[in-house]
Design a protein around this motif. Structure first.
Motif, PDB file in Angstrom:
ATOM      1  N   LEU A  25     -11.481  66.025  15.052  1.00 36.14           N
ATOM      2  CA  LEU A  25     -12.820  65.774  14.533  1.00 36.14           C
ATOM      3  C   LEU A  25     -13.015  64.330  14.111  1.00 36.14           C
ATOM      4  O   LEU A  25     -14.081  63.747  14.289  1.00 36.14           O
ATOM      5  N   LEU A  26     -11.960  63.728  13.540  1.00 37.31           N
ATOM      6  CA  LEU A  26     -12.071  62.317  13.154  1.00 37.31           C
ATOM      7  C   LEU A  26     -12.309  61.438  14.366  1.00 37.31           C
ATOM      8  O   LEU A  26     -13.106  60.487  14.322  1.00 37.31           O
ATOM      9  N   ALA A  27     -11.591  61.765  15.460  1.00 38.59           N
ATOM     10  CA  ALA A  27     -11.796  60.980  16.679  1.00 38.59           C
ATOM     11  C   ALA A  27     -13.236  61.149  17.192  1.00 38.59           C
ATOM     12  O   ALA A  27     -13.896  60.175  17.573  1.00 38.59           O
ATOM     13  N   ALA A  28     -13.696  62.400  17.174  1.00 39.37           N
ATOM     14  CA  ALA A  28     -15.063  62.627  17.642  1.00 39.37           C
ATOM     15  C   ALA A  28     -16.086  61.980  16.723  1.00 39.37           C
ATOM     16  O   ALA A  28     -17.072  61.389  17.164  1.00 39.37           O
ATOM     17  N   LEU A  29     -15.845  62.055  15.421  1.00 34.02           N
ATOM     18  CA  LEU A  29     -16.778  61.460  14.470  1.00 34.02           C
ATOM     19  C   LEU A  29     -16.784  59.937  14.574  1.00 34.02           C
ATOM     20  O   LEU A  29     -17.818  59.299  14.353  1.00 34.02           O
ATOM     21  N   ALA A  30     -15.615  59.363  14.894  1.00 36.43           N
ATOM     22  CA  ALA A  30     -15.580  57.913  15.077  1.00 36.43           C
ATOM     23  C   ALA A  30     -16.464  57.503  16.250  1.00 36.43           C
ATOM     24  O   ALA A  30     -17.241  56.538  16.166  1.00 36.43           O
ATOM     25  N   GLY A  31     -16.342  58.259  17.371  1.00 32.05           N
ATOM     26  CA  GLY A  31     -17.218  57.971  18.508  1.00 32.05           C
ATOM     27  C   GLY A  31     -18.677  58.191  18.157  1.00 32.05           C
ATOM     28  O   GLY A  31     -19.557  57.410  18.539  1.00 32.05           O
ATOM     29  N   GLY A  32     -18.957  59.272  17.401  1.00 36.00           N
ATOM     30  CA  GLY A  32     -20.329  59.519  16.981  1.00 36.00           C
ATOM     31  C   GLY A  32     -20.849  58.438  16.061  1.00 36.00           C
ATOM     32  O   GLY A  32     -22.019  58.056  16.133  1.00 36.00           O
ATOM     33  N   GLY A  33     -19.967  57.925  15.182  1.00 35.94           N
ATOM     34  CA  GLY A  33     -20.385  56.845  14.297  1.00 35.94           C
ATOM     35  C   GLY A  33     -20.748  55.586  15.067  1.00 35.94           C
ATOM     36  O   GLY A  33     -21.725  54.901  14.746  1.00 35.94           O
ATOM     37  N   ILE A  34     -19.929  55.273  16.093  1.00 39.76           N
ATOM     38  CA  ILE A  34     -20.236  54.099  16.917  1.00 39.76           C
ATOM     39  C   ILE A  34     -21.567  54.288  17.634  1.00 39.76           C
ATOM     40  O   ILE A  34     -22.408  53.382  17.681  1.00 39.76           O
ATOM     41  N   ALA A  35     -21.769  55.518  18.185  1.00 37.98           N
ATOM     42  CA  ALA A  35     -23.028  55.786  18.882  1.00 37.98           C
ATOM     43  C   ALA A  35     -24.216  55.711  17.931  1.00 37.98           C
ATOM     44  O   ALA A  35     -25.281  55.161  18.264  1.00 37.98           O
ATOM     45  N   LEU A  36     -24.048  56.235  16.733  1.00 40.84           N
ATOM     46  CA  LEU A  36     -25.126  56.185  15.755  1.00 40.84           C
ATOM     47  C   LEU A  36     -25.426  54.758  15.332  1.00 40.84           C
ATOM     48  O   LEU A  36     -26.593  54.373  15.147  1.00 40.84           O
ATOM     49  N   SER A  37     -24.364  53.949  15.183  1.00 43.57           N
ATOM     50  CA  SER A  37     -24.576  52.544  14.819  1.00 43.57           C
ATOM     51  C   SER A  37     -25.340  51.808  15.916  1.00 43.57           C
ATOM     52  O   SER A  37     -26.257  51.021  15.634  1.00 43.57           O
ATOM     53  N   ASN A  38     -24.958  52.065  17.178  1.00 42.09           N
ATOM     54  CA  ASN A  38     -25.684  51.428  18.281  1.00 42.09           C
ATOM     55  C   ASN A  38     -27.153  51.866  18.309  1.00 42.09           C
ATOM     56  O   ASN A  38     -28.053  51.058  18.545  1.00 42.09           O
ATOM     57  N   LEU A  39     -27.362  53.151  18.064  1.00 35.99           N
ATOM     58  CA  LEU A  39     -28.732  53.655  18.047  1.00 35.99           C
ATOM     59  C   LEU A  39     -29.540  53.017  16.919  1.00 35.99           C
ATOM     60  O   LEU A  39     -30.691  52.611  17.103  1.00 35.99           O
ATOM     61  N   THR A  40     -28.918  52.890  15.766  1.00 32.76           N
ATOM     62  CA  THR A  40     -29.616  52.286  14.617  1.00 32.76           C
ATOM     63  C   THR A  40     -29.947  50.829  14.895  1.00 32.76           C
ATOM     64  O   THR A  40     -31.060  50.362  14.592  1.00 32.76           O
ATOM     65  N   ASP A  41     -28.979  50.095  15.462  1.00 30.61           N
ATOM     66  CA  ASP A  41     -29.236  48.681  15.758  1.00 30.61           C
ATOM     67  C   ASP A  41     -30.372  48.538  16.763  1.00 30.61           C
ATOM     68  O   ASP A  41     -31.261  47.683  16.602  1.00 30.61           O
ATOM     69  N   ALA A  42     -30.342  49.357  17.828  1.00 29.54           N
ATOM     70  CA  ALA A  42     -31.397  49.270  18.842  1.00 29.54           C
ATOM     71  C   ALA A  42     -32.751  49.641  18.261  1.00 29.54           C
ATOM     72  O   ALA A  42     -33.773  49.000  18.553  1.00 29.54           O
ATOM     73  N   ARG A  43     -32.782  50.661  17.451  1.00 35.35           N
ATOM     74  CA  ARG A  43     -34.047  51.077  16.851  1.00 35.35           C
ATOM     75  C   ARG A  43     -34.580  50.025  15.881  1.00 35.35           C
ATOM     76  O   ARG A  43     -35.767  49.701  15.883  1.00 35.35           O
ATOM     77  N   THR A 185     -26.271  61.538  21.907  1.00 34.63           N
ATOM     78  CA  THR A 185     -26.410  62.944  22.292  1.00 34.63           C
ATOM     79  C   THR A 185     -25.140  63.471  22.947  1.00 34.63           C
ATOM     80  O   THR A 185     -24.681  64.582  22.656  1.00 34.63           O
ATOM     81  N   ALA A 186     -24.573  62.644  23.832  1.00 32.31           N
ATOM     82  CA  ALA A 186     -23.335  63.060  24.490  1.00 32.31           C
ATOM     83  C   ALA A 186     -22.218  63.255  23.472  1.00 32.31           C
ATOM     84  O   ALA A 186     -21.433  64.213  23.560  1.00 32.31           O
ATOM     85  N   MET A 187     -22.140  62.347  22.497  1.00 24.52           N
ATOM     86  CA  MET A 187     -21.091  62.470  21.478  1.00 24.52           C
ATOM     87  C   MET A 187     -21.323  63.717  20.628  1.00 24.52           C
ATOM     88  O   MET A 187     -20.367  64.419  20.267  1.00 24.52           O
ATOM     89  N   LEU A 188     -22.578  64.011  20.290  1.00 22.92           N
ATOM     90  CA  LEU A 188     -22.847  65.204  19.488  1.00 22.92           C
ATOM     91  C   LEU A 188     -22.510  66.470  20.259  1.00 22.92           C
ATOM     92  O   LEU A 188     -21.978  67.429  19.690  1.00 22.92           O
ATOM     93  N   VAL A 189     -22.818  66.468  21.557  1.00 20.75           N
ATOM     94  CA  VAL A 189     -22.447  67.623  22.378  1.00 20.75           C
ATOM     95  C   VAL A 189     -20.932  67.785  22.410  1.00 20.75           C
ATOM     96  O   VAL A 189     -20.398  68.905  22.309  1.00 20.75           O
ATOM     97  N   ALA A 190     -20.237  66.648  22.564  1.00 25.09           N
ATOM     98  CA  ALA A 190     -18.772  66.708  22.587  1.00 25.09           C
ATOM     99  C   ALA A 190     -18.226  67.240  21.271  1.00 25.09           C
ATOM    100  O   ALA A 190     -17.304  68.065  21.242  1.00 25.09           O
ATOM    101  N   VAL A 191     -18.812  66.774  20.153  1.00 23.92           N
ATOM    102  CA  VAL A 191     -18.354  67.256  18.845  1.00 23.92           C
ATOM    103  C   VAL A 191     -18.633  68.752  18.714  1.00 23.92           C
ATOM    104  O   VAL A 191     -17.793  69.516  18.216  1.00 23.92           O
ATOM    105  N   ALA A 192     -19.827  69.189  19.180  1.00 20.11           N
ATOM    106  CA  ALA A 192     -20.162  70.609  19.081  1.00 20.11           C
ATOM    107  C   ALA A 192     -19.210  71.466  19.901  1.00 20.11           C
ATOM    108  O   ALA A 192     -18.726  72.505  19.441  1.00 20.11           O
ATOM    109  N   VAL A 193     -18.934  71.015  21.131  1.00 24.14           N
ATOM    110  CA  VAL A 193     -18.006  71.762  21.985  1.00 24.14           C
ATOM    111  C   VAL A 193     -16.622  71.802  21.355  1.00 24.14           C
ATOM    112  O   VAL A 193     -15.948  72.848  21.342  1.00 24.14           O
ATOM    113  N   LEU A 194     -16.198  70.669  20.799  1.00 25.65           N
ATOM    114  CA  LEU A 194     -14.885  70.608  20.162  1.00 25.65           C
ATOM    115  C   LEU A 194     -14.814  71.545  18.965  1.00 25.65           C
ATOM    116  O   LEU A 194     -13.805  72.247  18.767  1.00 25.65           O
TER     117      LEU A 194
END
Length: 511
Positions: A25-43, A185-194
């Motif tokens: 979960l930590l690995a998945a959350l790290a990827g999700g955190g990076i994705a969320l940070s990129n989304l926040t910066d772009a927004r 979205t892909a990271m959240l799906v991966a976390v959900a599946v995991l």
């Protein structure tokens, strides 16, 4: 699975699965955190930088167009008022340029270079248009009009170029935002599946070791709860579940002991209830004696004292006649006191029917009962529209009669004026009885409701000191409360009564 593994404590199994789950979960959350940070910066870039830049550019374009409109209008009409769009546009242009500078339109950047091009074209056009709008300028020639149109076309071209570049930057920002959203979205799906996989493994792995023994223990507990409370409970399986079974068995034993104690308490409560019923019967008998047997000697004392007063009037000295008056007055006050005590003790003991009645009718009945006091004091009682309430009419009439009677009794130098009103307060109606009397100090706000408590001597104001205590008992019997409003300008008593169902949607009532 080996027998040794099945015999592990639950803590060891939970630790094993928790460590594996946390790591993944930590690995998945790290990827999700990076994705969320990129989304926040772009927004943030799209909303806080690109969007405001384009808005400022549009404002700059509007300001220059307004300037050109003002210049052409003045050139045609030669009216100073026609220059208002031009002067407003100059100020708006300065504001838009300042905003673009703050948003990153500095020299060396594409939007900065575009802004410089717009400003150069605008300055050239403004320099050519200035002589034609100066005070006392000659009428504009066709050549000047054509030159101004050509120069402003350059301004429009620069503005179009600026907006086109900003549109491209906006499209690129949107593309970055969409990409970051897709990645998130892909990271959240991966976390959900995991998470689903981990819980599936956890369920299948612990079912045999933990679930079955727990279900067996639950079955035994259910049998105890539904069928036979005297049946023992035994736990099996891991050490913790076996200990849980022992705790349940201990709890079953305590429940049996408490049930036995509760049965003894119920027996004692039944005995106390019977004693209380006998005590209430004795109180009823006392009330009967007080209302009949005790008042008869008082009436006899008062009657004979009055006969003495009538027969020996003028034969006794002043002190003797005064003593007889004291005896008569004491007997009368004792009768009033006994009657008030009886009325106070009967409140709530034999409740009557609660009916829905208009409070205004209760106030009118109370005023009718106080007709003599109103005439003697030249008082006035007013009330507006009052709501319907579910009460015992006789008791609630007594409340209004006591409160209004006190207003008439404790009057000031001017004739008493009593105001009765009501307003909605949540699920209750809050009534108020206010007057212009002598008032009550805030420190006595609670004391006035105590039994036999008086703030004045009997010579100054008559009474037994039971009236307000009876009001409180009646109001509380109806599920409300009563108090003295110490913050009101006039002497004001307030009390609440539950609102009836058919008045839930009505407006507040009052004068």
């Amino acid at each position: 699975m080996s027998a040794d593994a099945r015999g592990w404590p639950i803590r060891r199994w939970l630790t094993l699965f928790t460590v594996a789950q946390v790591a993944l979960l930590l690995a998945a959350l790290a990827g999700g955190g990076i994705a969320l940070s990129n989304l926040t910066d772009a927004r943030n870039r799209l909303l806080d930088v690109i969007g405001p830049q384009r808005l400022a550019a549009i404002q700059l374009s509007t300001a220059l167009l307004n300037q050109e409109t003002g210049v052409r209008g003045y050139q045609l009409g030669r009216q100073p008022a026609f220059l208002t769009p031009y002067t407003d546009g100059v100020r708006a242009q300065a504001t838009a340029v300042a905003q673009l500078r703050e948003l990153g339109a500095v020299p060396g950047t594409q939007i900065g270079d575009d802004l410089e091009a717009v400003q150069r074209a605008a300055t050239t056009w403004q320099a050519a248009a200035a002589p034609t709008i100066a005070p006392g300028a000659a009428p504009v020639t066709q050549a000047q009009v054509q030159r101004a149109r050509t120069l402003f076309d350059s301004v429009r071209s620069a503005l179009d170029t600026q907006l086109a570049h900003l549109g491209a930057i906006r499209d690129a920002g949107r593309a970055d935002l969409d990409a970051a959203g897709s990645f998130l979205t892909a990271m959240l799906v991966a976390v959900a599946v995991l998470v689903v996989l981990l819980f599936l493994v956890l369920f299948l792995g612990l079912r045999r070791v933990i679930t079955r023994p727990i279900l067996q223990l639950a079955g035994e507990v259910r049998q105890v709860a539904d069928q036979d409370v005297h049946r023992p409970v035994h736990g099996s399986g891991p050490q913790e579940i076996a200990q849980l079974g022992a705790d349940v068995e201990a709890m079953r034993q305590r429940i049996l002991d408490e049930v036995a104690e509760l049965e003894r308490a119920h027996a004692m409560l039944d005995r106390r209830t019977r004693e209380l019923e006998r005590s209430n019967a004795d109180l009823e008998q006392f009330a009967y004696v007080a209302s009949h047997d005790l008042q008869e000697p008082l009436r006899k004392v008062a009657s004979f004292c009055q006969l003495l007063q009538k027969r020996y009037q003028g034969l006794l000295d002043e002190r003797g006649e005064q003593y007889i008056e004291y005896a008569v007055d004491g007997a009368k006050r004792m009768q009033v006191l006994i009657n008030d005590l009886l009325a106070f003790s009967r409140v709530g003991r034999k409740p009557g029917d609660h009916v829905v009645v208009e409070a205004g009718r209760l106030v009118d009945d109370a005023v009718a009962n106080l007709d003599v006091a109103l005439s003697l004091s030249a008082g006035k009682v007013d009330h507006g529209e009052l709501p319907e309430v579910r009460v015992e009419p006789a008791l609630m009439t007594a409340v209004f009669q006591n409160l209004i009677g006190n207003s008439l009794k404790f009057k000031g130098e001017t004739p008493p004026e009593v105001q009765v009103a009501a307003e909605r307060d949540g699920d209750d109606w809050m009534f108020s009885v206010s007057d212009n009397g002598i008032g009550i100090e805030a420190e006595y706000a609670e004391r006035v409701f105590a039994l036999f408590q008086r703030l004045h001597t009997r010579n100054a104001y008559p009474g037994t000191g039971i009236g307000l205590a009876m009001c409180r008992r009646i109001v509380e019997h109806h599920g409300g409360r009563i108090w003295l409003d110490t913050e009101a300008e006039r002497t004001t008593f307030r009390f609440t009564l539950p609102a009836t169902e058919n008045t839930v949607g009505t407006h507040d009532a009052g004068s």
